[in-house]
Design a protein around this motif. Structure first.
Motif, short mmCIF file in Angstrom:
data_model
loop_
_atom_site.label_atom_id
_atom_site.label_comp_id
_atom_site.label_asym_id
_atom_site.label_seq_id
_atom_site.Cartn_x
_atom_site.Cartn_y
_atom_site.Cartn_z
N ALA A 1 0.86 -1.18 0.00
CA ALA A 1 0.00 0.00 0.00
C ALA A 1 0.89 1.23 0.00
O ALA A 1 1.75 1.40 0.87
CB ALA A 1 -0.92 0.02 1.22
N LEU A 2 0.70 2.08 -1.00
CA LEU A 2 1.34 3.39 -1.05
C LEU A 2 0.33 4.37 -0.48
O LEU A 2 -0.78 4.50 -1.00
CB LEU A 2 1.70 3.75 -2.49
CG LEU A 2 2.27 5.14 -2.74
CD1 LEU A 2 3.59 5.33 -2.00
CD2 LEU A 2 2.46 5.37 -4.24
N ILE A 3 0.69 5.04 0.60
CA ILE A 3 -0.28 5.79 1.40
C ILE A 3 0.03 7.28 1.39
O ILE A 3 1.18 7.69 1.51
CB ILE A 3 -0.29 5.26 2.85
CG1 ILE A 3 -0.77 3.80 2.87
CG2 ILE A 3 -1.16 6.13 3.76
CD1 ILE A 3 -0.60 3.12 4.22
N SER A 4 -1.04 8.07 1.26
CA SER A 4 -0.92 9.51 1.38
C SER A 4 -2.14 10.03 2.13
O SER A 4 -3.20 9.40 2.14
CB SER A 4 -0.83 10.17 0.00
OG SER A 4 -0.67 11.57 0.11
N SER A 5 -2.00 11.18 2.76
CA SER A 5 -3.15 11.78 3.42
C SER A 5 -4.09 12.38 2.38
O SER A 5 -3.74 12.51 1.20
CB SER A 5 -2.70 12.86 4.40
OG SER A 5 -2.07 13.93 3.71
N GLY A 6 -5.28 12.77 2.82
CA GLY A 6 -6.26 13.36 1.89
C GLY A 6 -6.69 12.36 0.84
O GLY A 6 -6.83 11.16 1.11
N ASP A 7 -6.90 12.85 -0.37
CA ASP A 7 -7.17 11.98 -1.52
C ASP A 7 -5.86 11.83 -2.28
O ASP A 7 -5.28 12.81 -2.74
CB ASP A 7 -8.25 12.61 -2.41
CG ASP A 7 -8.65 11.69 -3.55
OD1 ASP A 7 -7.75 11.14 -4.22
OD2 ASP A 7 -9.86 11.52 -3.78
N ILE A 8 -5.39 10.61 -2.42
CA ILE A 8 -4.08 10.36 -3.02
C ILE A 8 -4.02 10.72 -4.50
O ILE A 8 -2.95 10.82 -5.09
CB ILE A 8 -3.65 8.90 -2.79
CG1 ILE A 8 -2.13 8.75 -2.96
CG2 ILE A 8 -4.44 7.95 -3.69
CD1 ILE A 8 -1.57 7.48 -2.40
N GLY A 9 -5.19 10.99 -5.10
CA GLY A 9 -5.22 11.41 -6.49
C GLY A 9 -5.23 12.92 -6.66
O GLY A 9 -5.23 13.42 -7.79
N ILE A 10 -5.25 13.69 -5.55
CA ILE A 10 -5.29 15.15 -5.62
C ILE A 10 -3.98 15.69 -5.05
O ILE A 10 -3.74 15.63 -3.84
CB ILE A 10 -6.49 15.71 -4.83
CG1 ILE A 10 -7.80 15.18 -5.43
CG2 ILE A 10 -6.47 17.23 -4.85
CD1 ILE A 10 -9.04 15.64 -4.68
N TYR A 11 -3.11 16.19 -5.92
CA TYR A 11 -1.79 16.71 -5.53
C TYR A 11 -1.03 15.69 -4.68
O TYR A 11 -0.39 16.06 -3.67
CB TYR A 11 -1.93 18.02 -4.75
CG TYR A 11 -2.66 19.10 -5.49
CD1 TYR A 11 -2.19 19.59 -6.70
CD2 TYR A 11 -3.82 19.65 -4.97
CE1 TYR A 11 -2.86 20.58 -7.38
CE2 TYR A 11 -4.50 20.64 -5.64
CZ TYR A 11 -4.02 21.11 -6.85
OH TYR A 11 -4.70 22.10 -7.52
N ALA A 12 -1.09 14.45 -5.05
CA ALA A 12 -0.48 13.42 -4.21
C ALA A 12 0.16 12.34 -5.07
O ALA A 12 0.48 12.56 -6.24
CB ALA A 12 -1.52 12.86 -3.23
N MET A 13 0.32 11.15 -4.50
CA MET A 13 1.22 10.15 -5.05
C MET A 13 0.68 9.36 -6.23
O MET A 13 1.45 8.78 -6.99
CB MET A 13 1.61 9.18 -3.93
CG MET A 13 2.43 9.79 -2.81
SD MET A 13 4.03 10.40 -3.37
CE MET A 13 4.74 8.91 -4.04
N ALA A 14 -0.62 9.31 -6.41
CA ALA A 14 -1.17 8.47 -7.48
C ALA A 14 -0.64 8.88 -8.85
O ALA A 14 -0.31 8.03 -9.68
CB ALA A 14 -2.70 8.52 -7.47
N THR A 15 -0.55 10.18 -9.09
CA THR A 15 -0.10 10.62 -10.40
C THR A 15 1.32 10.16 -10.71
O THR A 15 1.65 9.82 -11.85
CB THR A 15 -0.20 12.16 -10.53
OG1 THR A 15 0.15 12.55 -11.85
CG2 THR A 15 0.72 12.86 -9.54
#
Length: 258
Positions: free
Chosen positions: A76-90
């Motif tokens: 699991a690659l984890i980020s706070s908030g929504d990981i698709g908004i200014y985060a790691m998914a991209t």
């Protein structure tokens, strides 16, 4: 085929972590994240292998998560908030795109099954704390010019202003960036009243959360830090006060039907 969960865990409070996110974390043996995010999640991360990479190592986190999953580890690659908004998914998908284009040498990445698990974003958490500020058309703009030229950011702020969108600013201020928020404020003052309501939400949903309601004219970068999200209402957004309670909302146009 091994699975990589790309997980957004919400703004901080345990009640705002989606059941799908908890399920993904529980199904994983290895967790890749900035360490603070794992600390906030608490006991759900117990018994897992933690791969803690510091801020600034986002590319390294994405590569490591893909490598672990490709090696057969449920990750699991984890980020706070929504990981698709200014985060790691991209970053995950950019690396996969580079592999498909022949710019990477990791064909094993393409055998990994990806599942993106959304989370509650900071702008949603902030808007909920003050009412319904995002009740009509809105947009987000990151004020960080580390990856995007300021000229592009400024153009987008002008577009949001002329379109009369409610606008949420992510990454408004950091130790090395202390002028962009005031510059964006000055752009918006060209399009909407100085009295336009503004939400300043710091450490949203976390124990030291602070909520401040101010106006566009009074918005100042000195009152904001890197843990803060700023949302500026549009020309119709309203600040209402009822005794000790106060709320922000943006009408959708029902006035003619009331």
């Amino acid at each position: 085929m091994t699975k990589l969960f790309v997980v957004g865990t919400g703004p901080g409070h345990a009640d705002l972590v989606a059941p799908a996110a908890l399920k993904a974390i529980k199904a994983s043996t290895d967790l890749v994240a900035y360490g603070l995010y794992l600390d906030i999640l608490g006991e759900v991360c117990d018994g897992k292998k933690h791969h803690d990479l510091p801020l600034g190592e986002e590319i390294g986190r994405a590569r490591l998560a893909l490598d672990l999953a490709a090696a057969g580890k449920a990750t699991a690659l984890i980020s706070s908030g929504d990981i698709g908004i200014y985060a790691m998914a991209t970053l995950v998908f950019e690396l996969l795109d580079r592999q498909i284009q022949g710019e990477e040498r990791h064909p094993e990445w393409l055998d990994v099954e990806i599942e993106v698990v959304p989370g509650v974003s900071a702008m949603q958490a902030g808007a909920s704390r003050v009412g319904a500020l995002l009740g009509h058309d809105f947009c987000t703009v990151s004020l960080s010019d580390l990856l995007t030229p300021w000229e592009t950011i400024e153009k987008r702020v002008h577009a949001a202003g002329s379109g009369d969108f409610v606008i949420s600013f992510y990454n408004p201020v950091s130790k090395k960036r202390d002028w962009q928020l005031n510059a964006a404020r000055d752009v918006l003052l060209q399009y909407r009243p100085a009295s336009t309501p503004v939400l300043i939400g710091r450490q949203l949903s976390r124990p030291d959360e602070t909520i401040t309601i101010t106006t566009l004219a009074e918005l100042d970068a000195k009152d904001v830090d890197m843990f803060t999200m700023v949302s500026v209402g549009n020309s119709e957004s309203r600040h209402i006060i009822n005794g000790t309670e106060q709320w922000l909302y943006t009408p959708r146009g029902y006035k003619k039907k009331l």
